[in-house]
Design an enzyme around this catalytic site. Structure first.
Site: not given
Length: 354
Positions: A206, A218, A227, A245
């Site tokens: 995501g 992020k 990540e 978003k």
């Protein structure tokens, strides 16, 4: 002398035809016979009507009405008794044809579609839609980077379900956090690390913000370092988000842009980060856990959250300046990394790619 006729097919009593009615033909007016009752109830269609119309074979003859009597028939001694009787009967009854002579199907009432009240999709519903779409990029035998966060959790669930059903086989997952590791393990997804698989086929995760260039913010889930390491090692990186978003510029949401720092002298680095973006009016805060203590990442580091009042003018330059500070481990700007972004919104799911 009375003539008695016994018709073969008429089931009625014998009808005598008196001789005095066989006289010289004299047209009678309508008023002469308007009060006389018709002796027989039968059906006959005049030759003129037969020429004009042809009755459908199975249509019930309705609208039958008595016609006005015709003059008596006389001077017909040469005509056979049956013919005389037929002419006599046809002079008393007339069949009115139906209003419509064409066969028509009965019209059915139009079918109205039932309108189902549309239920507004929640943010979790949109995330799940995007996650299901993202899993379409997955093929059997792939080594996958498994992201962290609420949206990534739907992706991991879907992959686990496909493995269980046998629709996917030979999948190996590289989790980006301890939470994802535990979730994937509970679903029976085989797991590995970058040490064993330094190159991944695909990573799905995501994002907290997505700008028009598909650059990302992020790390609000606290797993930004792992990540970035896993997703940088992937041949393709697919991002799944809901439409909330989307931003015009990174930092434009006014929410946190995280920076992971070592615990040692964290206040020193917090002050330096705030001074770095003093002109933008950035506020820097140490992230706290639910109990009020500093939040600790899976790598035993702290997180300093930067809150921008306006979008970052040059995200690339900002990322380099942040990384140049000693004690900074990494930041939440994921620039030029996404291959495609799947966006779930009220109008459906869309895909943007470079």
């Amino acid at each position: 002398m009375a003539i008695w006729l016994e018709p073969r097919r008429l089931r009625t009593r014998h009808i005598p035809i008196k001789p005095e009615r066989i006289q010289s033909y004299k047209p009678a007016s309508v008023s002469d016979n308007k009060n006389k009752p018709n002796p027989i109830s039968s059906l006959s269609v005049s030759s003129q009507q037969t020429k004009q119309t042809t009755f459908p074979s199975r249509v019930a003859l309705s609208h039958i009405s008595r016609s006005k009597p015709t003059p008596p028939i006389s001077n017909l001694k040469s005509i056979s008794p049956m013919t005389s009787l037929h002419l006599h009967l046809s002079s008393h009854l007339q069949v009115s044809p139906p209003r419509s002579l064409s066969l028509r199907r009965r019209r059915l009432a139009p079918i109205r579609a039932l309108s189902v009240p549309s239920t507004a999709l929640t943010q979790d519903d949109l995330k799940k839609l995007a996650a299901i779409k993202a899993v379409e990029y997955v093929s059997s035998g792939m080594v996958l980077g498994l992201g962290t966060g609420s949206t990534a959790a739907f992706v991991v669930d879907e992959i686990g379900a496909l493995l269980k059903s046998g629709k996917l086989t030979g999948i190996v997952g590289v989790p980006t956090s301890k939470r994802t590791f535990e979730q994937a393990q509970s679903l029976g997804i085989p797991l590995s690390t970058l040490d064993e698989h330094p190159r991944l086929d695909l990573a799905i995760d995501g994002a907290d913000e997505v700008d028009p260039n598909l650059d990302l913010v992020k790390g609000r889930g606290g797993a930004l370092l792992r990540e970035k390491m896993v997703e940088a090692a992937s041949d393709k990186f697919v991002v799944v988000v809901d439409e909330t978003k989307l931003v015009t510029g990174l930092g434009g949401s006014g929410l946190a842009m995280p920076v992971e720092v070592v615990q040692f002298c964290w206040k020193y680095n917090l002050t330096r980060l705030q001074d770095l973006f003093k002109e933008e009016g950035v506020e820097a805060k140490l992230r706290l856990d639910t109990d009020g203590s500093p939040y600790v990442t899976d790598n035993s580091n702290y997180i300093v959250d930067l809150y921008f009042k306006t979008p970052i003018k040059d995200a690339g330059a900002a990322g380099k300046e942040i990384s140049a500070l000693e004690g900074v481990v990494d930041h939440g700007l994921f620039l030029d990394m996404a291959s495609a972004v799947i966006i779930a919104g009220k109008d459906g799911v869309s895909v943007k790619s470079k």
